[in-house]
Design an enzyme around this catalytic site. Sequence first.
Site, short mmCIF file in Angstrom:
data_model
loop_
_atom_site.label_atom_id
_atom_site.label_comp_id
_atom_site.label_asym_id
_atom_site.label_seq_id
_atom_site.Cartn_x
_atom_site.Cartn_y
_atom_site.Cartn_z
N ASP A 176 0.95 -1.59 -0.27
CA ASP A 176 -0.46 0.39 0.09
C ASP A 176 1.04 1.03 0.38
O ASP A 176 2.06 0.90 -0.26
CB ASP A 176 -1.46 -0.36 1.11
CG ASP A 176 -0.25 0.33 2.30
OD1 ASP A 176 0.71 -0.16 2.21
OD2 ASP A 176 -0.86 -0.55 3.53
N SER A 177 0.16 2.66 -0.13
CA SER A 177 1.16 3.45 0.11
C SER A 177 1.25 3.92 0.61
O SER A 177 2.28 5.18 1.17
CB SER A 177 0.08 4.85 -0.86
OG SER A 177 -0.77 4.83 0.32
N GLY A 178 0.98 3.36 2.03
CA GLY A 178 1.32 4.07 3.42
C GLY A 178 0.24 4.96 4.69
O GLY A 178 -0.24 5.52 5.44
N GLY A 179 -0.59 5.64 3.35
CA GLY A 179 -1.42 6.13 3.53
C GLY A 179 -2.88 6.38 4.43
O GLY A 179 -3.35 6.52 5.73
N PHE A 180 -2.70 5.09 4.76
CA PHE A 180 -4.00 4.00 5.83
C PHE A 180 -3.44 3.80 6.93
O PHE A 180 -4.36 4.82 7.98
CB PHE A 180 -4.12 2.79 5.16
CG PHE A 180 -4.95 2.31 6.32
CD1 PHE A 180 -6.58 2.34 5.94
CD2 PHE A 180 -4.88 1.34 7.30
CE1 PHE A 180 -7.26 1.02 7.31
CE2 PHE A 180 -5.34 0.87 8.22
CZ PHE A 180 -6.73 0.65 7.94
N ASP A 253 -3.39 8.20 -0.97
CA ASP A 253 -4.92 9.05 -0.84
C ASP A 253 -5.09 9.13 0.61
O ASP A 253 -3.89 9.11 1.56
CB ASP A 253 -6.01 7.46 -1.40
CG ASP A 253 -6.13 6.60 -0.59
OD1 ASP A 253 -4.95 6.45 -0.43
OD2 ASP A 253 -6.43 5.63 -0.74
N GLY A 324 -11.15 3.94 1.11
CA GLY A 324 -12.40 5.00 1.75
C GLY A 324 -12.97 3.85 2.74
O GLY A 324 -12.81 2.88 3.19
N ASP A 373 -8.71 -8.13 0.97
CA ASP A 373 -7.11 -7.79 2.00
C ASP A 373 -7.80 -7.99 3.27
O ASP A 373 -8.49 -6.72 3.46
CB ASP A 373 -5.82 -7.30 2.34
CG ASP A 373 -6.56 -5.97 2.10
OD1 ASP A 373 -5.87 -5.81 3.61
OD2 ASP A 373 -6.66 -5.04 1.65
N CYS A 412 -10.45 -31.36 7.91
CA CYS A 412 -9.16 -29.76 7.63
C CYS A 412 -7.46 -30.01 7.14
O CYS A 412 -6.88 -31.23 8.44
CB CYS A 412 -8.81 -28.35 8.50
SG CYS A 412 -7.12 -26.73 7.80
N CYS A 414 -4.11 -28.77 7.86
CA CYS A 414 -3.42 -27.84 8.29
C CYS A 414 -2.65 -29.09 9.41
O CYS A 414 -2.99 -30.34 8.89
CB CYS A 414 -4.11 -26.81 8.42
SG CYS A 414 -4.87 -26.89 10.55
N CYS A 417 -4.98 -29.52 12.71
CA CYS A 417 -5.34 -30.78 12.66
C CYS A 417 -5.41 -32.01 12.28
O CYS A 417 -5.57 -33.16 12.88
CB CYS A 417 -6.99 -30.43 10.97
SG CYS A 417 -8.01 -28.77 11.72
N HIS A 443 -4.07 -22.65 11.29
CA HIS A 443 -5.50 -22.99 10.54
C HIS A 443 -5.86 -22.02 10.10
O HIS A 443 -7.22 -22.49 9.24
CB HIS A 443 -5.88 -23.98 12.16
CG HIS A 443 -7.16 -24.19 11.70
ND1 HIS A 443 -7.71 -25.05 11.67
CD2 HIS A 443 -8.38 -23.07 12.29
CE1 HIS A 443 -9.48 -25.59 11.61
NE2 HIS A 443 -9.75 -24.30 11.76
#
Length: 464
Positions: A176-180, A253, A324, A373, A412, A414, A417, A443
Amino acid sequence: MRAAARARSAVQRIVDRTSAWLHSHPFVLHSRPFSSSPSDDDESPSTSSAPNQTERRRRKGSTPIDPLTPPPPASEFPPYEPRDFFRYELIHQSKKSAARVGRIHTPHGVIETPGYVAVGTNGALKAVPHQELAAAGVDLMFANTYHLMLQPGPDLVASAGGLHEFIGRDAPIITDSGGFQVFSLAHAGEKDGEEMKSRRPSKHKDAAGLLVRLDEDGVLFKSYRDGSRVVLTPESSVEAQKSLGADIIIPLDELPPYHIDRAVLERSVYLSHRWEARSLKAHLRDVRQQAMYAVIHGGVDRDLRRMSVEYLTSLPFDGFAIGGSLGKDTAELVELLGHLMPQLPKDRPNHLLGIGDVGSILGSIPHGVDTFDSTFPTRNARHGQLMTRTRGTFNIQRAENASLHEPVCHQCACSLCKNHTASYLHHLFRANEPTAVTLATAHNLHYMGWLMQTQREKILNDEL
């Protein structure tokens, strides 16, 4: 003389309107522009890289502009053309909904869509090695430029050969841009949505938050690590992401909160558009086999979302992220997507930023969302919340699981499990053993991989 007076009067009106906006803007803590020479009350700000000459001139002579100034027109950019190193391939469009199965081809492999994107904030997943993603069927990993910019720094990562080499990952990465993270550092009011809540308390965060100043150039914030001041501009964010070398990058942004005045939200959208245009120009000067996604803004306001789509889709972005504020709950999110998604180009991928809970994913896929994400599955695992096919979601730390001598989920594959019982994991959590979080996290990642695979199968069968 009269002409000069009229010109001064016009300029003053713009300054007055902008000053009023800056005063009411929820993120601006200082309205004066950046300067290449900090004032006496400012520590010398650092940047992820040295600013170019244009940036230095802009900071030195920056003057406030009308916050509704339009961004550069599409005519200033080349037309969109598919990249030979990055493309979206449609495999099947559902006959029942807008859901679709596809593949995103990147320099480091294919991303099957719809797909979950695991978040490795510092270039690492919490508690498990990122190699676990391949076993779980999760193709794409998200890393945060903000954190990597502060530690270890983009130049060091570049000296290692880029993020893929640095962390030993031969699979797709998005940054990401770092903005968040920067806007999450601002002081959050009682009515602000989760987007505006700080990542964690910090000794450097005062009542106003770690965001020091925002203006047309970018943002000035204090590092949560040591309190030093850092400048982030659209250009420096792109340059940092060039050093990191992810397959997909995001322009800078602004992140407005859910509860916001419509007029202020409109100004924020215009600012994001101007920043994203600057980011795109910086990216196009040095593409480096990286794709850039635009970030669609507008909160839950349909007209502003439409305006954002119309402008950003006119530019040669390689994909589109939906960012946003996305509503107060899943119902409002899904309603928003029903309005927004039909407006996006079908020949390029899209991504829903920061959304990864099961209910929101299942509600969004029928509208054609490709990737999601979120830290939701891994964060839940650290608190003992297990997501299963057979038992639903339950907390392994509850007393009744102390004697549950059987796998958490028989279906599962994993490590937890296959090799251990629920009672053993319960014991590990009660004993505060780090292995407990490792097994639980792996898991939940396997569960997300399975969930997305089943969704793809349903779309292929026109059941969704």
